[in-house]
Motif scaffolding. Structure first.
Motif, mmCIF file in Angstrom:
data_model
loop_
_atom_site.group_PDB
_atom_site.id
_atom_site.type_symbol
_atom_site.label_atom_id
_atom_site.label_comp_id
_atom_site.label_asym_id
_atom_site.label_seq_id
_atom_site.Cartn_x
_atom_site.Cartn_y
_atom_site.Cartn_z
ATOM 1 N N ALA A 38 -1.471 -4.758 -4.975
ATOM 2 C CA ALA A 38 -1.079 -3.373 -4.719
ATOM 3 C C ALA A 38 -2.311 -2.492 -4.540
ATOM 4 O O ALA A 38 -3.373 -2.756 -5.119
ATOM 5 C CB ALA A 38 -0.214 -2.843 -5.865
ATOM 6 N N ALA A 39 -2.168 -1.475 -3.712
ATOM 7 C CA ALA A 39 -3.229 -0.480 -3.508
ATOM 8 C C ALA A 39 -2.565 0.879 -3.341
ATOM 9 O O ALA A 39 -1.531 1.005 -2.670
ATOM 10 C CB ALA A 39 -4.057 -0.830 -2.271
ATOM 11 N N ARG A 40 -3.172 1.925 -3.937
ATOM 12 C CA ARG A 40 -2.571 3.256 -3.899
ATOM 13 C C ARG A 40 -3.214 4.146 -2.851
ATOM 14 O O ARG A 40 -2.833 5.310 -2.724
ATOM 15 C CB ARG A 40 -2.641 3.901 -5.286
ATOM 16 C CG ARG A 40 -1.822 3.155 -6.322
ATOM 17 C CD ARG A 40 -1.788 3.874 -7.651
ATOM 18 N NE ARG A 40 -1.181 5.206 -7.544
ATOM 19 C CZ ARG A 40 -0.950 6.010 -8.576
ATOM 20 N NH1 ARG A 40 -1.254 5.598 -9.806
ATOM 21 N NH2 ARG A 40 -0.414 7.200 -8.413
ATOM 22 N N ILE B 132 0.853 -7.203 5.086
ATOM 23 C CA ILE B 132 0.652 -5.902 4.438
ATOM 24 C C ILE B 132 1.877 -5.029 4.682
ATOM 25 O O ILE B 132 2.316 -4.860 5.829
ATOM 26 C CB ILE B 132 -0.603 -5.189 4.985
ATOM 27 C CG1 ILE B 132 -1.854 -6.027 4.701
ATOM 28 C CG2 ILE B 132 -0.746 -3.786 4.370
ATOM 29 C CD1 ILE B 132 -3.124 -5.463 5.313
ATOM 30 N N LEU B 133 2.448 -4.493 3.573
ATOM 31 C CA LEU B 133 3.472 -3.450 3.650
ATOM 32 C C LEU B 133 2.757 -2.121 3.444
ATOM 33 O O LEU B 133 2.160 -1.888 2.388
ATOM 34 C CB LEU B 133 4.539 -3.660 2.582
ATOM 35 C CG LEU B 133 5.420 -4.907 2.739
ATOM 36 C CD1 LEU B 133 6.331 -5.065 1.520
ATOM 37 C CD2 LEU B 133 6.247 -4.828 4.005
ATOM 38 N N VAL C 110 0.866 -1.190 0.000
ATOM 39 C CA VAL C 110 0.000 0.000 0.000
ATOM 40 C C VAL C 110 0.898 1.234 0.000
ATOM 41 O O VAL C 110 1.612 1.510 0.981
ATOM 42 C CB VAL C 110 -0.926 0.026 1.232
ATOM 43 C CG1 VAL C 110 -1.924 1.171 1.120
ATOM 44 C CG2 VAL C 110 -1.646 -1.306 1.411
ATOM 45 N N ASP C 111 0.879 1.965 -1.122
ATOM 46 C CA ASP C 111 1.721 3.160 -1.242
ATOM 47 C C ASP C 111 1.140 4.032 -2.338
ATOM 48 O O ASP C 111 0.710 3.509 -3.386
ATOM 49 C CB ASP C 111 3.171 2.764 -1.575
ATOM 50 C CG ASP C 111 4.160 3.872 -1.267
ATOM 51 O OD1 ASP C 111 3.956 5.012 -1.750
ATOM 52 O OD2 ASP C 111 5.133 3.599 -0.529
ATOM 53 N N ASP C 112 1.118 5.321 -2.126
ATOM 54 C CA ASP C 112 0.534 6.225 -3.130
ATOM 55 C C ASP C 112 1.525 6.604 -4.209
ATOM 56 O O ASP C 112 1.159 7.264 -5.191
ATOM 57 C CB ASP C 112 -0.015 7.485 -2.448
ATOM 58 C CG ASP C 112 1.090 8.314 -1.792
ATOM 59 O OD1 ASP C 112 1.840 7.730 -0.980
ATOM 60 O OD2 ASP C 112 1.192 9.509 -2.085
ATOM 61 N N THR C 113 2.792 6.228 -4.072
ATOM 62 C CA THR C 113 3.820 6.582 -5.052
ATOM 63 C C THR C 113 4.060 5.407 -6.004
ATOM 64 O O THR C 113 4.470 4.322 -5.560
ATOM 65 C CB THR C 113 5.149 6.946 -4.350
ATOM 66 O OG1 THR C 113 4.909 7.985 -3.403
ATOM 67 C CG2 THR C 113 6.199 7.400 -5.359
ATOM 68 N N ILE D 131 -9.325 -4.700 -0.103
ATOM 69 C CA ILE D 131 -8.607 -5.937 -0.443
ATOM 70 C C ILE D 131 -8.410 -6.800 0.803
ATOM 71 O O ILE D 131 -8.602 -8.019 0.776
ATOM 72 C CB ILE D 131 -7.242 -5.596 -1.083
ATOM 73 C CG1 ILE D 131 -7.445 -4.919 -2.444
ATOM 74 C CG2 ILE D 131 -6.391 -6.862 -1.234
ATOM 75 C CD1 ILE D 131 -6.157 -4.385 -3.068
ATOM 76 N N ALA D 132 -8.077 -6.161 1.912
ATOM 77 C CA ALA D 132 -7.831 -6.905 3.153
ATOM 78 C C ALA D 132 -9.085 -7.602 3.664
ATOM 79 O O ALA D 132 -9.004 -8.660 4.293
ATOM 80 C CB ALA D 132 -7.290 -5.968 4.228
ATOM 81 N N SER D 133 -10.252 -7.023 3.363
ATOM 82 C CA SER D 133 -11.524 -7.584 3.844
ATOM 83 C C SER D 133 -12.168 -8.530 2.841
ATOM 84 O O SER D 133 -13.282 -9.010 3.074
ATOM 85 C CB SER D 133 -12.507 -6.448 4.162
ATOM 86 O OG SER D 133 -11.960 -5.574 5.125
ATOM 87 N N SER D 134 -11.506 -8.806 1.735
ATOM 88 C CA SER D 134 -12.075 -9.653 0.686
ATOM 89 C C SER D 134 -12.049 -11.122 1.102
ATOM 90 O O SER D 134 -11.531 -11.486 2.162
ATOM 91 C CB SER D 134 -11.299 -9.459 -0.616
ATOM 92 O OG SER D 134 -9.982 -9.989 -0.482
#
Length: 374
Positions: free
Chosen positions: A37-39, A57-58, A15-18, A47-50
């Motif tokens: 990946a998630a931004r 998780i990073l 999880v990172d916005d860059t 995604i974690a609750s799927s």
């Protein structure tokens, strides 16, 4: 022999916005692991609750909108995601930030620029710890379910044993039929009603009410020790015979005490069963037997059974008498308020009289007239 199934690689959610950071970490981790990946934080939580949550998780700390700290807090709040390990990866190296992240439940904290071997080592370590924790949690869940199953089995065996013992006493008096089942439900109805009464609320907690229901069938267990020529006599007893019949209270107490002593431990339902067996013929005014106790000196369990037992005896047909109509039995018990019976227990009985009638109908003997049905 079946061939082993494919090895499922752990899934890592980054999880990172860059975009550059996502690409760098994805390239680093995609060979040993499956990578998602998630931004932003909202997508990460989705995604974690799927149905296929990640194994680790990073999580970047500084992101627009929802911060990594907030994402971690929400993950820990939900039962389905609280056990997913979180490693923070951030350019913020302040000690306070690291402490905050660990307080929120993160398992590790890495600062940028990242060192690839360090990232791989720490991810591997946390996945190993998670696998061990998952195994222990699954084992504990299994053991808890097994304990619950065994507890249900023991309770069922106990219930069957109680009913078998009670039925043994009742079968020696073939006119009593479903008497033990009716009185069991009468006592339960009285206890449930009186739990709201200030005199009884502290004593009639849920566990005690449950134990009363279990122990009530043993109220006449002492009849096993009464000779047949008295117990089965087709008519009223003489004074001498009645004195002998009265000893069934003491015989019942002694039998239950002996059983408890042989177990070598205190059994809560036997404590109530002893009170009921020994005291259900005591009277509020002190004229009952075997001890001549009066008022609150009579155990509450015995006072409840006294009303239940007398009501059922009144409405049931015997060789030497016809069953009394329900209304007549109600009036008799009302007339004995404060004499034979605890006044407040009688008041509860009056309130519940229709429920008593319903219990009598539900457990009516096949070959007997219960006048209470009319």
């Amino acid at each position: 022999m079946n061939a082993p199934g494919p090895v499922v690689r752990p899934t890592i959610l980054i999880v990172d916005d860059t975009p550059e950071n996502l690409t760098l970490l994805t390239e680093l981790l995609k060979l040993p692991y499956r990578v998602k990946a998630a931004r932003n934080g909202e997508k990460a939580l989705q995604i974690a609750s799927s149905d296929e949550p990640p194994d680790l998780i990073l999580l970047d700390v500084m992101m627009p909108g929802m911060s990594g700290f907030e994402v971690c807090r929400r993950l820990r709040e939900q039962p389905g995601t609280r056990h997913i390990p979180v490693i923070f990866i951030t350019s913020q190296g302040a000690t306070d930030d690291e402490v905050r992240g660990l307080e929120l439940g993160a398992v590790d904290y890495l600062t940028k620029p990242i060192n690839p071997p360090t990232v791989l080592m720490r991810v591997d370590n946390q996945l190993r710890i998670k696998a061990a924790n998952d195994f222990l949690r699954d084992q504990n869940e299994f053991l808890e379910q097994e304990v619950q199953r065994r507890t249900r089995e023991v309770a069922a065996i106990q219930d069957v044993t109680i009913l078998a013992m009670a039925s043994l006493a009742e079968t020696r008096d073939n006119e009593t039929g479903n008497h033990i089942r009716r009185t069991q439900h009468y006592v339960s109805a009285l206890a449930e009603h009186l739990q709201r009464h200030p005199r009884f609320a502290a004593e009639l907690d849920e566990e005690t009410r449950h134990l009363l229901f279990k122990s009530a069938p043993l109220h006449d267990i002492g009849k096993v020790g009464i000779p047949d020529h008295i117990l089965l006599k087709p008519g009223r007893l003489t004074v001498e015979e009645f004195e002998l019949m009265k000893t069934h209270t003491t015989l019942g107490l002694e039998a239950l005490q002996t059983a408890e002593e042989r177990l070598g431990m205190d059994v809560p339902f036997l404590r109530l069963a002893k009170q009921i067996a020994y005291g259900h013929h005591e009277k509020w005014d002190g004229s009952g037997y075997p001890q001549g106790l009066a008022g609150d000196a009579i155990p509450l369990a015995a006072r409840l059974m006294a009303v239940a037992d007398v009501y059922d005896a009144l409405i049931s047909r015997r060789v030497y008498k016809a069953g009394m109509p329900h209304e007549g039995a109600v009036e008799f018990i009302r007339s004995q308020r404060g004499m034979h019976f605890d006044p407040d227990v009688v008041d509860a009985f009056i309130t519940l009289q229709d429920e008593f009638r319903g219990i009598a109908e539900r457990f009516c003997d096949r070959d007997s007239d219960l006048a209470g049905r009319t």
